[in-house]
Design a protein around this motif. Structure first.
Motif, mmCIF file in Angstrom:
data_model
loop_
_atom_site.group_PDB
_atom_site.id
_atom_site.type_symbol
_atom_site.label_atom_id
_atom_site.label_comp_id
_atom_site.label_asym_id
_atom_site.label_seq_id
_atom_site.Cartn_x
_atom_site.Cartn_y
_atom_site.Cartn_z
ATOM 1 N N ILE A 134 -13.427 -57.772 78.861
ATOM 2 C CA ILE A 134 -13.418 -58.660 78.643
ATOM 3 C C ILE A 134 -14.710 -58.838 77.878
ATOM 4 N N ASP A 135 -14.600 -59.992 76.576
ATOM 5 C CA ASP A 135 -15.834 -60.120 75.637
ATOM 6 C C ASP A 135 -17.299 -60.351 77.164
ATOM 7 N N PRO A 136 -18.052 -60.145 76.419
ATOM 8 C CA PRO A 136 -19.282 -60.930 77.514
ATOM 9 C C PRO A 136 -20.090 -62.065 77.106
ATOM 10 N N THR A 137 -19.359 -61.374 75.759
ATOM 11 C CA THR A 137 -20.117 -63.350 75.271
ATOM 12 C C THR A 137 -19.285 -64.661 75.106
ATOM 13 N N THR A 138 -17.645 -64.632 74.994
ATOM 14 C CA THR A 138 -17.200 -65.641 75.528
ATOM 15 C C THR A 138 -16.518 -65.578 77.058
ATOM 16 N N LYS A 139 -16.334 -64.686 77.371
ATOM 17 C CA LYS A 139 -15.121 -64.420 79.187
ATOM 18 C C LYS A 139 -13.751 -64.531 78.550
ATOM 19 N N LYS A 140 -13.372 -64.497 77.720
ATOM 20 C CA LYS A 140 -12.773 -65.106 77.277
ATOM 21 C C LYS A 140 -11.788 -64.143 76.327
ATOM 22 N N ASN A 141 -11.895 -63.850 75.579
ATOM 23 C CA ASN A 141 -11.090 -62.111 74.607
ATOM 24 C C ASN A 141 -11.507 -61.051 75.473
ATOM 25 N N TRP A 142 -9.647 -60.379 74.720
ATOM 26 C CA TRP A 142 -10.277 -58.998 74.595
ATOM 27 C C TRP A 142 -10.860 -57.956 74.037
ATOM 28 N N VAL A 143 -11.539 -57.551 74.172
ATOM 29 C CA VAL A 143 -12.499 -56.106 73.360
ATOM 30 C C VAL A 143 -11.267 -54.476 74.015
ATOM 31 N N PRO A 144 -11.011 -54.252 72.992
ATOM 32 C CA PRO A 144 -10.783 -52.759 72.992
ATOM 33 C C PRO A 144 -11.263 -51.610 73.260
ATOM 34 N N THR A 145 -10.992 -50.789 73.971
ATOM 35 C CA THR A 145 -12.997 -50.199 74.269
ATOM 36 C C THR A 145 -12.479 -48.397 74.243
ATOM 37 N N SER A 146 -11.149 -48.549 73.702
ATOM 38 C CA SER A 146 -10.056 -47.309 73.223
ATOM 39 C C SER A 146 -8.755 -47.287 72.255
ATOM 40 N N SER A 169 -11.802 -42.945 83.756
ATOM 41 C CA SER A 169 -11.569 -43.209 82.153
ATOM 42 C C SER A 169 -12.214 -42.450 81.222
ATOM 43 N N LEU A 170 -11.838 -41.927 80.877
ATOM 44 C CA LEU A 170 -12.911 -40.821 79.676
ATOM 45 C C LEU A 170 -11.645 -41.200 78.545
ATOM 46 N N ASP A 171 -12.560 -41.212 77.152
ATOM 47 C CA ASP A 171 -12.071 -41.347 75.811
ATOM 48 C C ASP A 171 -12.797 -40.026 75.237
ATOM 49 N N GLY A 172 -12.051 -38.838 74.967
ATOM 50 C CA GLY A 172 -13.060 -37.871 75.134
ATOM 51 C C GLY A 172 -14.141 -37.240 75.373
ATOM 52 N N SER A 173 -15.776 -37.355 74.994
ATOM 53 C CA SER A 173 -15.963 -37.149 76.049
ATOM 54 C C SER A 173 -16.543 -38.502 76.855
ATOM 55 N N LYS A 174 -16.643 -39.607 77.036
ATOM 56 C CA LYS A 174 -16.700 -41.018 76.582
ATOM 57 C C LYS A 174 -16.766 -41.915 78.093
ATOM 58 N N ALA A 175 -17.577 -41.812 79.093
ATOM 59 C CA ALA A 175 -16.780 -42.665 80.190
ATOM 60 C C ALA A 175 -16.612 -44.416 79.556
ATOM 61 N N ILE A 176 -15.541 -44.665 79.467
ATOM 62 C CA ILE A 176 -15.474 -46.266 79.473
ATOM 63 C C ILE A 176 -14.542 -47.111 80.741
ATOM 64 N N ILE A 177 -14.480 -46.263 81.522
ATOM 65 C CA ILE A 177 -14.185 -46.931 82.469
ATOM 66 C C ILE A 177 -15.043 -45.765 84.015
ATOM 67 N N ASN A 178 -16.242 -45.959 84.800
ATOM 68 C CA ASN A 178 -16.275 -46.014 85.725
ATOM 69 C C ASN A 178 -16.238 -47.441 86.586
ATOM 70 N N SER A 179 -15.614 -47.920 87.942
ATOM 71 C CA SER A 179 -15.462 -49.500 89.158
ATOM 72 C C SER A 179 -15.338 -48.364 89.817
ATOM 73 N N THR A 180 -15.932 -49.035 91.135
ATOM 74 C CA THR A 180 -15.955 -48.158 91.977
ATOM 75 C C THR A 180 -15.171 -49.449 92.780
ATOM 76 N N ILE A 181 -13.921 -49.337 93.928
ATOM 77 C CA ILE A 181 -13.359 -50.403 94.340
ATOM 78 C C ILE A 181 -13.598 -50.406 95.658
ATOM 79 N N THR A 182 -13.605 -51.897 95.565
ATOM 80 C CA THR A 182 -14.824 -52.338 97.077
ATOM 81 C C THR A 182 -13.391 -53.593 97.723
ATOM 82 N N PRO A 183 -13.818 -53.261 98.558
ATOM 83 C CA PRO A 183 -12.746 -54.650 99.667
ATOM 84 C C PRO A 183 -12.016 -56.242 99.259
ATOM 85 N N ASN A 184 -13.099 -56.558 97.820
ATOM 86 C CA ASN A 184 -12.960 -57.485 97.669
ATOM 87 C C ASN A 184 -12.571 -57.978 96.692
#
Length: 358
Positions: free
Chosen positions: A19-31, A52-67
């Protein structure tokens, strides 16, 4: 020093968005294209993560939480919010089936994460090192927004161009002229379609070549990781007084190595598939050359037929002129005959009157 063992549990391919950190509405592609997105389990910290990795770059590292909650916003797009990363991730899949499989795993691993967290809290007194997450190590990966109807894995082949409607035959044209024109147009349309398919296949081959380079880099990283794990096994075997722990860690490391070898084998099979596609492209090129030669032959025959058609049209025009002259001659004879008949009729009447008077 504790050894961190993290294994992939489930993997799929998708476009990643954030999600776009500025508008919080638009999607920004990272791959730029579809990448591998995997559920991982960290046995050392008993946590589940989406990586998720795009080449050697980590584009997702999200820890799953119960909420956390994974929401499907369309047939091929889903999203979830990560409060720790202060963002929202989105994934765009090539089909609804891939989205459903990924979404089904999310609550399953979320529940497992909750249970692992409860067990970890019960055994905090046995934990020697608290688990910490490095903010700089988090991976962020955006996926294709729902406005995208598919991913790079989808290839739509456009319909072949339609042949133009044949023109109505002129009064003086011959039947075979229409046939040769239709054949010529048919081969031209078929050649154009083949050229379009050849261009698409060339583009796919270039993309596949780029993917092969990326896979080779990943394979190199996997091989380095395997060597590091082998060295770690050797170091653990040299440590005395920790036989049970060493055996357990060695088993986990061997499993990781086997998984890496299995993934390497899968990549090699993918390379073989790409080679087969290259051979198929060469066959298409051969067919293209053959059709081009057939088109030249058809054009040559068409020129011969056009020359014959010109001769026939000239002969037909000459015949029409001769027929017209013949008709004029017949009309003149008919008029002359009518005059003679009229004279004969008058002569007959005169003779009849002469006979009656005598």
């Amino acid at each position: 020093m504790a050894l961190r063992v993290e294994q992939p549990i489930f993997s799929t391919r998708a476009h990643v968005f954030q999600i776009d950190p500025t508008t919080k509405k638009n999607w920004v592609p990272t791959s730029k294209h579809a990448v591998t997105v995997s559920y991982f389990f960290d046995s050392t910290r008993s946590v589940y993560r989406i990586i998720s990795l795009d080449g050697s770059k980590a584009i997702i590292n999200s820890t799953i939480t119960p909420n956390m909650t994974f929401t499907k916003t369309s047939q091929k797009f889903g999203q979830w919010a990560d409060s720790r990363a202060n963002t929202v991730y989105g994934l765009g899949f090539s089909s609804e089936g891939h989205l459903v499989k990924f979404a089904e795993k999310f609550p399953e691993f979320k529940e497992a994460a909750r249970q692992a967290k409860e067990k970890s809290q019960e055994k905090t007194e046995l934990t020697s090192t608290p688990s910490q997450e490095s903010a700089s190590g988090d991976l962020q990966s955006p996926m294709t927004p729902e406005s995208i109807n598919g991913t790079d894995d989808e290839r739509v082949t456009p319909d072949a161009p339609q042949l133009p409607e044949p023109r109505a035959e002129t009064p003086q044209s011959l039947p075979f002229s229409h046939s040769s024109s239709s054949i010529n147009k048919h081969w031209e349309a078929e050649l154009a379609a083949l050229k379009g398919n050849n261009a698409k296949l060339t583009a796919a081959l270039l993309e596949s070549t780029a993917n092969v380079k990326q896979w080779k880099q990943q394979l190199g990283a996997y091989q380095e990781e395997a060597e590091r794990l082998h060295k770690r096994v050797t170091e653990l075997e040299c440590v005395s007084g920790q036989t049970t722990v060493i055996k357990s860690q060695k088993t986990e490391l061997n499993q990781t190595i086997e998984e890496l070898e299995s993934e390497l084998k899968a990549k090699e099979e993918e390379l073989e598939r790409l080679k087969a596609e290259v051979e198929s492209a060469n066959e298409f090129q051969t067919q293209k050359d053959s059709l081009a030669q057939k088109l030249k032959d058809t054009e040559s025959r068409n020129q011969v037929l056009e020359a014959q058609l010109g001769e026939m049209e000239q002969r037909l025009e000459g015949s029409q002129l001769e027929r017209e002259a013949f008709r004029k001659s017949l009309r003149s004879l008919l008029e002359l005959l009518d005059g003679k008949i009229f004279e004969l009729t008058e002569l007959r009447d005169s003779l009849a009157k002469l006979i009656e008077s005598s």
